[in-house]
Design an enzyme around this catalytic site. Structure first.
Site, PDB file in Angstrom:
ATOM      1  N   GLY A 278       9.705  -2.824 -10.860  1.00 15.51           N
ATOM      2  CA  GLY A 278      10.234  -1.263  -9.891  1.00 15.51           C
ATOM      3  C   GLY A 278      10.875  -1.010 -11.599  1.00 15.51           C
TER       4      GLY A 278
ATOM      5  N   GLY B  86      11.085   3.006 -11.860  1.00 19.54           N
ATOM      6  CA  GLY B  86      11.778   3.349 -10.674  1.00 19.54           C
ATOM      7  C   GLY B  86      13.097   4.068 -10.435  1.00 19.54           C
TER       8      GLY B  86
ATOM      9  N   MET C 120      15.430   2.691  -8.702  1.00 21.29           N
ATOM     10  CA  MET C 120      16.477   1.709  -8.154  1.00 21.29           C
ATOM     11  C   MET C 120      16.243   0.644 -10.038  1.00 21.29           C
ATOM     12  SD  MET C 120      18.324   1.915  -5.963  1.00 21.29           S
ATOM     13  CE  MET C 120      19.306  -0.309  -6.392  1.00 21.29           C
TER      14      MET C 120
ATOM     15  N   GLY D  48      14.897  -6.980  -3.700  1.00 20.77           N
ATOM     16  CA  GLY D  48      15.102  -5.227  -2.079  1.00 20.77           C
ATOM     17  C   GLY D  48      14.538  -4.787  -2.593  1.00 20.77           C
ATOM     18  N   THR D  49      12.999  -4.644  -2.290  1.00 21.07           N
ATOM     19  CA  THR D  49      12.122  -4.461  -1.632  1.00 21.07           C
ATOM     20  C   THR D  49      11.870  -3.986  -0.224  1.00 21.07           C
ATOM     21  OG1 THR D  49      10.728  -4.411  -3.744  1.00 21.07           O
ATOM     22  CG2 THR D  49       9.884  -3.886  -1.104  1.00 21.07           C
TER      23      THR D  49
ATOM     24  N   HIS E  50      17.896   8.969   5.804  1.00 17.18           N
ATOM     25  CA  HIS E  50      17.583   8.896   4.012  1.00 17.18           C
ATOM     26  C   HIS E  50      16.551   9.918   3.264  1.00 17.18           C
ATOM     27  CE1 HIS E  50      18.484   4.370   5.628  1.00 17.18           C
ATOM     28  NE2 HIS E  50      18.613   4.120   4.210  1.00 17.18           N
ATOM     29  N   HIS E  51      16.769  10.214   2.562  1.00 12.42           N
ATOM     30  CA  HIS E  51      16.247  11.437   1.383  1.00 12.42           C
ATOM     31  C   HIS E  51      14.255  11.082   1.914  1.00 12.42           C
ATOM     32  CE1 HIS E  51      14.446   8.060  -1.137  1.00 12.42           C
ATOM     33  NE2 HIS E  51      15.393   7.105  -1.053  1.00 12.42           N
TER      34      HIS E  51
ATOM     35  N   LYS F 202      11.567   7.951   1.264  1.00  7.04           N
ATOM     36  CA  LYS F 202      11.638   6.457   1.653  1.00  7.04           C
ATOM     37  C   LYS F 202      10.734   6.368   2.822  1.00  7.04           C
ATOM     38  CE  LYS F 202      14.796   3.608   4.051  1.00  7.04           C
ATOM     39  NZ  LYS F 202      14.242   2.329   2.593  1.00  7.04           N
TER      40      LYS F 202
ATOM     41  N   GLY G 144      15.019  -0.486   7.227  1.00  8.80           N
ATOM     42  CA  GLY G 144      15.515  -2.311   6.718  1.00  8.80           C
ATOM     43  C   GLY G 144      16.839  -2.531   7.494  1.00  8.80           C
ATOM     44  N   THR G 145      17.639  -1.786   6.850  1.00 15.07           N
ATOM     45  CA  THR G 145      19.570  -2.237   7.148  1.00 15.07           C
ATOM     46  C   THR G 145      19.471  -1.266   8.739  1.00 15.07           C
ATOM     47  OG1 THR G 145      20.197  -0.709   4.960  1.00 15.07           O
ATOM     48  CG2 THR G 145      22.330  -1.422   6.742  1.00 15.07           C
TER      49      THR G 145
HETATM   50  P1  NAD Z   1      10.959   4.399  -6.813  1.00 15.60           P
HETATM   51  O1  NAD Z   1       9.786   4.859  -5.453  1.00 15.60           O
HETATM   52  O2  NAD Z   1      11.651   5.464  -7.518  1.00 15.60           O
HETATM   53  O3  NAD Z   1      10.175   3.416  -7.086  1.00 15.60           O
HETATM   54  C1  NAD Z   1       9.717   2.175  -7.296  1.00 15.60           C
HETATM   55  C2  NAD Z   1       9.039   1.479  -8.442  1.00 15.60           C
HETATM   56  O4  NAD Z   1       7.898   0.459  -7.342  1.00 15.60           O
HETATM   57  C3  NAD Z   1       8.334   2.532  -8.804  1.00 15.60           C
HETATM   58  O5  NAD Z   1       8.584   1.972 -10.686  1.00 15.60           O
HETATM   59  C4  NAD Z   1       6.480   2.148  -8.920  1.00 15.60           C
HETATM   60  O6  NAD Z   1       6.383   1.954  -9.961  1.00 15.60           O
HETATM   61  C5  NAD Z   1       6.975   1.169  -8.472  1.00 15.60           C
HETATM   62  N1  NAD Z   1       5.314   0.691  -7.409  1.00 15.60           N
HETATM   63  C6  NAD Z   1       4.577   0.994  -5.890  1.00 15.60           C
HETATM   64  N2  NAD Z   1       4.205   0.783  -5.933  1.00 15.60           N
HETATM   65  C7  NAD Z   1       3.598  -0.092  -6.832  1.00 15.60           C
HETATM   66  C8  NAD Z   1       2.621  -1.566  -7.022  1.00 15.60           C
HETATM   67  N3  NAD Z   1       1.445  -1.980  -5.967  1.00 15.60           N
HETATM   68  N4  NAD Z   1       2.227  -2.934  -8.130  1.00 15.60           N
HETATM   69  C9  NAD Z   1       3.604  -2.382  -9.113  1.00 15.60           C
HETATM   70  N5  NAD Z   1       4.825  -1.619  -8.889  1.00 15.60           N
HETATM   71  C10 NAD Z   1       5.089  -0.540  -7.732  1.00 15.60           C
HETATM   72  O7  NAD Z   1      11.993   3.792  -5.051  1.00 15.60           O
HETATM   73  P2  NAD Z   1      13.208   2.641  -5.113  1.00 15.60           P
HETATM   74  O8  NAD Z   1      14.302   4.325  -4.424  1.00 15.60           O
HETATM   75  O9  NAD Z   1      13.668   2.560  -6.809  1.00 15.60           O
HETATM   76  O10 NAD Z   1      13.034   2.390  -3.672  1.00 15.60           O
HETATM   77  C11 NAD Z   1      12.436   0.563  -4.181  1.00 15.60           C
HETATM   78  C12 NAD Z   1      12.350  -0.205  -3.265  1.00 15.60           C
HETATM   79  O11 NAD Z   1      14.248  -0.559  -3.227  1.00 15.60           O
HETATM   80  C13 NAD Z   1      12.280   0.167  -1.754  1.00 15.60           C
HETATM   81  O12 NAD Z   1      11.043  -0.517  -1.197  1.00 15.60           O
HETATM   82  C14 NAD Z   1      13.294   0.998  -1.337  1.00 15.60           C
HETATM   83  O13 NAD Z   1      13.549   0.980   0.148  1.00 15.60           O
HETATM   84  C15 NAD Z   1      13.818  -0.298  -1.936  1.00 15.60           C
HETATM   85  N6  NAD Z   1      15.345  -0.217  -1.816  1.00 15.60           N
HETATM   86  C16 NAD Z   1      16.520  -1.240  -1.360  1.00 15.60           C
HETATM   87  C17 NAD Z   1      18.239  -0.954  -1.690  1.00 15.60           C
HETATM   88  C18 NAD Z   1      18.711  -2.458  -1.485  1.00 15.60           C
HETATM   89  O14 NAD Z   1      19.389  -2.506  -1.137  1.00 15.60           O
HETATM   90  N7  NAD Z   1      17.858  -3.925  -0.929  1.00 15.60           N
HETATM   91  C19 NAD Z   1      18.700  -0.421  -1.225  1.00 15.60           C
HETATM   92  C20 NAD Z   1      17.203   1.292  -2.737  1.00 15.60           C
HETATM   93  C21 NAD Z   1      16.660   0.629  -2.581  1.00 15.60           C
END
Ligand code: NAD
Length: 223
Positions: free
Chosen positions: A12, A15, A17, A74-75, A130-131, A134, A140-141
């Site tokens: 990621g 992305g 995060m 974190g996903t 959330h945005h 999402k 999840g929270t």
């Molecule tokens: P985002 O859409 O901005 O980024 C996702 C990233 O994952 C991108 O780089 C994308 O290329 C990559 N990706 C997507 N599908 C893929 C696949 N099949 N194979 C390989 N790479 C892939 O999302 P984000 O806002 O950065 O959030 C990512 C995840 O983290 C989400 O599940 C979100 O809910 C979660 N999140 C968790 C927390 C936490 O505190 N646990 C906080 C924020 C976001």
């Protein structure tokens, strides 16, 4: 402060995060790799951080298994089967998994637990916003807050969800009595709080060096 010799693989990477974590590490000498381009050998100490998508889960788990390094996961939106796979991995390698890495949301969880015990006769509603991009709903929270509150006496805890615009993330737990209402609310103003929390987890796992086990942010913050 992150160990300067640290080698960090991020899935990621590009992305929201992934970018946030890289920004926080910009002034350190940590070595950061994109999981997409990191199939060869990596130097130690090595930690894998995943903020990608549940669609990538199986592939990521297989690669983390091969690297035999700790995983900070974190996903969100993982299925029950995927959670079982994560538990399987944690019997071999150390995993920190949390649906919310922010310090504030973890304090909220503790306060909600306390209020839930004290206000047994109040009805409870969880609200999360959330945005619009999402993917998982409810968050999840919100589900983990509901889990904290579930007890014999309290079986029904509705979760209301809102998706829109650029909302970073809000969770409120509303305890409604006949004559008074208690609302506990956490709001994210900048997603760097998640990235910072994930980096606390990285530091914690490097300090503790558990050979295996499934941990969460409560473990990290209690240390
Ligand atoms: P985002 O859409 O901005 O980024 C996702 C990233 O994952 C991108 O780089 C994308 O290329 C990559 N990706 C997507 N599908 C893929 C696949 N099949 N194979 C390989 N790479 C892939 O999302 P984000 O806002 O950065 O959030 C990512 C995840 O983290 C989400 O599940 C979100 O809910 C979660 N999140 C968790 C927390 C936490 O505190 N646990 C906080 C924020 C976001």
């Amino acid at each position: 402060m992150v160990n300067t010799n640290l080698h960090l693989i991020i899935s990621g990477f590009s992305g929201k995060m992934g970018k946030c974590i890289r920004t926080l590490l910009a002034d350190t000498s940590a070595h950061i790799y994109d999981a997409h381009h990191c199939l060869g050998d990596c130097l130690q100490p090595l930690v894998w951080v995943d903020f990608s998508s549940s669609n990538a889960f199986e592939q990521i788990l297989e690669n983390v298994r091969k690297k035999a390094c700790p995983l900070i996961m974190g996903t969100t939106g993982l299925s029950k089967a995927q959670m079982r796979q994560l538990v399987w991995l944690s019997k071999r390698q150390a995993v920190v998994y949390d649906s919310n890495f922010s310090v504030g949301a973890n304090i909220l969880k503790k306060l909600v637990c306390q209020a839930g015990v004290a206000l047994k006769n109040f009805s409870v509603t969880i609200f999360e916003a959330h945005h619009g991009a999402k993917k998982d709903q409810p968050s999840g929270t919100a589900k983990s807050l509901r889990q904290v509150l579930l007890s014999e006496q309290r079986k029904q805890i509705p979760i209301l969800s809102l998706r829109g615009g650029g909302i970073r993330g809000e969770h409120s737990v509303i305890f409604s009595g006949m004559d008074e209402i208690l609302s506990l609310k956490h709001e994210v103003l900048d997603r760097k709080v998640f990235a910072q929390g994930a980096l606390y987890a990285v530091e914690w796992i490097m300090r503790k060096k558990p050979s295996h086990g499934l941990f969460n942010m409560q473990d990290v913050l209690e240390a």
